[in-house]
Design a protein around this motif. Structure first.
Motif: not given
Length: 218
Positions: A196-215, A173-174
């Protein structure tokens, strides 16, 4: 059995006197954890500066003295002066009956026991061994394996490493540049590093996965 999507996440960070957990003078200076639900909402957290009264800064190279010295985190001094112990209850608020811990290995042993018997065996994990979560968590895990045997035996053999997700995102996902959108605190203290790690995880979650957990696709 608890559904995987419902199992809370155990985030851990430690600060140490170097990179080699086998070094003669290797010490854990600070240990912290956060438990979140799968949506990254905080359930419980705590941290401790570990007492190491026998610390001699001259045993460590200039990098470590600068990294954790008085001009930066000052963890070498704080650890040498007696550490800290704040926890009085378990996750449910029940008293632990432990109020003081003295001695380098006694304190680390207490944290090891508390994490293994109170945190990892908590009902919130649904009878499952919790996985370690964090940034470059393999570093923390190898120190835990060497210095905290009870916790080591209370953890799932798998870990969730945000650094791996970061490298995969660069390849798959460049179009998403998450690192530039965050400003980590970089204090090299466990509470800030965990945030910082949890903030980063939240960003990955919102930017890389949709609400159904799909990439997300590009």
């Amino acid at each position: 059995m608890t559904e995987p999507s419902d199992i809370p996440m155990l985030w851990v960070d430690i600060e140490t006197t170097g990179l080699d957990q086998f070094d003669l003078h290797a010490k854990i200076l600070e240990f912290g954890y956060v438990i979140t639900d799968s949506k990254l909402e905080v359930i419980d957290r705590d941290s401790w500066i570990i007492e190491n009264r026998d610390i001699d800064p001259s045993n460590y190279d200039e990098f470590i003295q600068d990294f954790h010295g008085p001009d930066k985190t000052d963890l070498l001094t704080l650890s040498a002066n007696g550490g800290s112990l704040r926890r009085r209850t378990d996750i449910a608020g029940n008293p632990l009956g432990i109020t003081t811990v003295k001695g380098t290995w006694e304190m680390l042993s207490w944290v090891d026991t508390f994490m293994a018997e109170t945190i990892c065996q908590s009902d919130i994990f649904g009878g499952e061994l919790p996985m370690l979560h964090g940034s470059s968590i393999q570093f923390d895990r190898k120190w835990i394996e060497e210095h905290m045997p009870l916790l080591t035996n209370s953890l799932h053999h798998r870990s969730i490493d945000l650094s791996s997700l970061m490298e995969l995102a660069k390849r798959w996902a460049p179009h998403v540049d998450i690192e530039l959108s965050l400003t980590p605190k970089k204090t090299h203290r466990v509470d800030d590093d965990l945030d910082d790690s949890i903030d980063l995880a939240a960003m990955y979650r919102s930017q890389l996965f949709d609400r159904q957990g799909r990439w997300w696709s590009s």
